[in-house]
Design a protein around this motif. Structure first.
Motif, mmCIF file in Angstrom:
data_model
loop_
_atom_site.group_PDB
_atom_site.id
_atom_site.type_symbol
_atom_site.label_atom_id
_atom_site.label_comp_id
_atom_site.label_asym_id
_atom_site.label_seq_id
_atom_site.Cartn_x
_atom_site.Cartn_y
_atom_site.Cartn_z
ATOM 1 N N THR A 176 39.342 28.479 -19.228
ATOM 2 C CA THR A 176 39.437 27.116 -19.293
ATOM 3 C C THR A 176 39.270 26.349 -17.863
ATOM 4 N N ALA A 177 39.806 27.105 -16.923
ATOM 5 C CA ALA A 177 39.803 26.498 -15.678
ATOM 6 C C ALA A 177 38.125 26.319 -14.991
ATOM 7 N N HIS A 178 37.345 27.407 -15.298
ATOM 8 C CA HIS A 178 35.877 27.620 -15.234
ATOM 9 C C HIS A 178 34.935 26.617 -15.587
ATOM 10 N N ALA A 179 35.415 26.367 -17.105
ATOM 11 C CA ALA A 179 34.728 25.039 -17.645
ATOM 12 C C ALA A 179 34.800 23.733 -16.795
ATOM 13 N N ILE A 180 35.936 23.436 -16.398
ATOM 14 C CA ILE A 180 36.151 22.400 -15.504
ATOM 15 C C ILE A 180 35.549 22.361 -14.335
ATOM 16 N N TYR A 181 35.462 23.582 -13.667
ATOM 17 C CA TYR A 181 34.688 23.967 -12.371
ATOM 18 C C TYR A 181 33.414 23.499 -12.465
ATOM 19 N N LYS B 148 32.249 20.329 -11.431
ATOM 20 C CA LYS B 148 33.050 20.062 -9.919
ATOM 21 C C LYS B 148 32.384 18.727 -9.151
ATOM 22 N N GLU B 149 31.110 18.437 -9.424
ATOM 23 C CA GLU B 149 30.592 17.173 -8.750
ATOM 24 C C GLU B 149 31.239 16.083 -9.171
ATOM 25 N N VAL C 101 42.922 19.386 -8.067
ATOM 26 C CA VAL C 101 42.508 20.461 -9.004
ATOM 27 C C VAL C 101 41.721 21.253 -8.803
ATOM 28 N N LEU C 102 40.234 20.463 -8.189
ATOM 29 C CA LEU C 102 39.006 21.403 -7.867
ATOM 30 C C LEU C 102 39.472 22.379 -6.754
#
Length: 338
Positions: free
Chosen positions: A93-98, A101-102, A180-181
């Motif tokens: 889930t965190a990687h999906a948000i990452y 990142k831009e 968060v990032l």
């Protein structure tokens, strides 16, 4: 305000309907799931939406070539800039948000496109963050939060013993996307995984330990679109909400030939109904023909030809053709049962 929508999953539990259409673009009561999701978020946060960033899977995962075009149009209709990113490998889930990142800066809402909701509260944008929750009967199947004086004190993933019955529904508000990032980058740089993936709950816990205060955003209705039966039920609930709001979802050019529509229903453009009884709780997409049939509580997509049918709790995909006496059917795109 920005909205980040991770939606890279292939939607395998909703097959065959997701073999040609990504689950978030499955149409519910006339609109794609993801469009209804961002519209509901916009109504809750009551802030101007600057950008909507979508994180999709690759074409190799089954995402059609026109997916980006459709998503950018959804953002445009809300008056926002649209951005589309691709998550090549599912790493949590965190990687999906990452992957977005831009676009992860300033105040933002992160919403996983697996669910729809209804809420009548207004978000406090001065809080460090908010987590949308819903009371559930079986909290052991969900990530849950524990509260003290209106502030979230604990995050627990699928508790074996009772901790709380407030389940996290997959929608979050963060006052600072940059923070968060930074925490996600820390997980990735140090390869801090749980069950082989980078989890958002670890990011939330780290921010909490740094002093961030998260408040709950309680919803009145939480509607699942993971499998066929819950998706049909979500269509039913959505039609009810639209009807209660006084919205007429029956196109003006519907041709009624010795037929009856029992509200609430969505009937798209250029639909012909002959010798049929439709509704309640039925959605029928554009350019469809229904002949000599009775249909209740069903979700039917576009360009469908149905005859001699008695359907209840049915889900029928685009360009399908059905002639028969089965009831609780699930027919994918371009399928013929005649």
């Amino acid at each position: 305000m920005k909205i980040i929508v991770p939606m890279a999953g292939i939607g395998s539990r909703l097959r065959p309907h997701t073999l040609t259409v990504p689950k978030p673009l499955t149409v519910i009561a006339g609109k794609p799931i993801v469009q209804r999701l961002v519209e509901d978020i916009a109504s809750v946060i009551d802030e101007e939406i600057e950008e909507i960033a979508f994180v999709i899977g690759s074409r190799a995962k089954g995402f059609p070539a026109d997916t980006e075009e459709k998503l950018l149009k959804i953002a445009e209709e809300l008056g926002a800039k649209g951005s589309v990113y691709v998550q090549e490998v599912a790493l949590g889930t965190a990687h999906a948000i990452y992957c977005a990142k831009e676009s992860l800066s300033g105040p933002c809402v992160v919403a996983y496109a697996d669910t729809l909701f209804k809420a009548d509260f207004k978000l406090d944008v001065n809080a460090d963050g908010a987590i949308w929750v819903s009371q559930v009967e079986n909290p052991s199947a969900f990530g849950v939060v524990k509260l003290q004086e209106g502030v979230i004190t604990d995050f627990t993933e699928k508790p074996k013993e009772f901790v709380s019955d407030l389940a996290i529904i997959g929608i979050y508000y963060f006052k600072s996307g940059e923070k968060v990032l930074k925490e996600i980058q820390h997980l990735i740089d140090n390869d801090l995984k749980e069950n082989g993936e980078y989890q958002l709950t670890n990011v939330l816990e780290s921010l909490k330990q740094q002093g961030a205060k998260f408040i709950p955003g309680t919803v009145n209705a939480w509607m699942d679109c993971g499998k066929k039966d819950p998706t049909v039920d979500t269509n039913k609930q959505t039609l009810s909400f639209e009807h209660e709001a006084g919205n007429n979802l029956v196109s003006e050019d519907v041709v009624l030939q010795n037929s009856e529509i029992i509200q609430p229903c969505f009937i798209g453009e250029n639909v012909v109904l002959r010798d049929s009884k439709i509704g309640p709780y039925v959605s029928i997409g554009a350019n469809s023909l229904v002949n000599n049939s009775t249909i209740v509580n069903s979700l039917i997509q576009t360009n469908v030809d149905i005859s001699n049918a008695n359907l209840d709790n049915a889900m029928i995909g685009n360009h399908a053709k059905y002639n028969g006496e089965f009831t609780s059917v699930s027919i994918g795109d371009y399928t013929e049962l005649t």
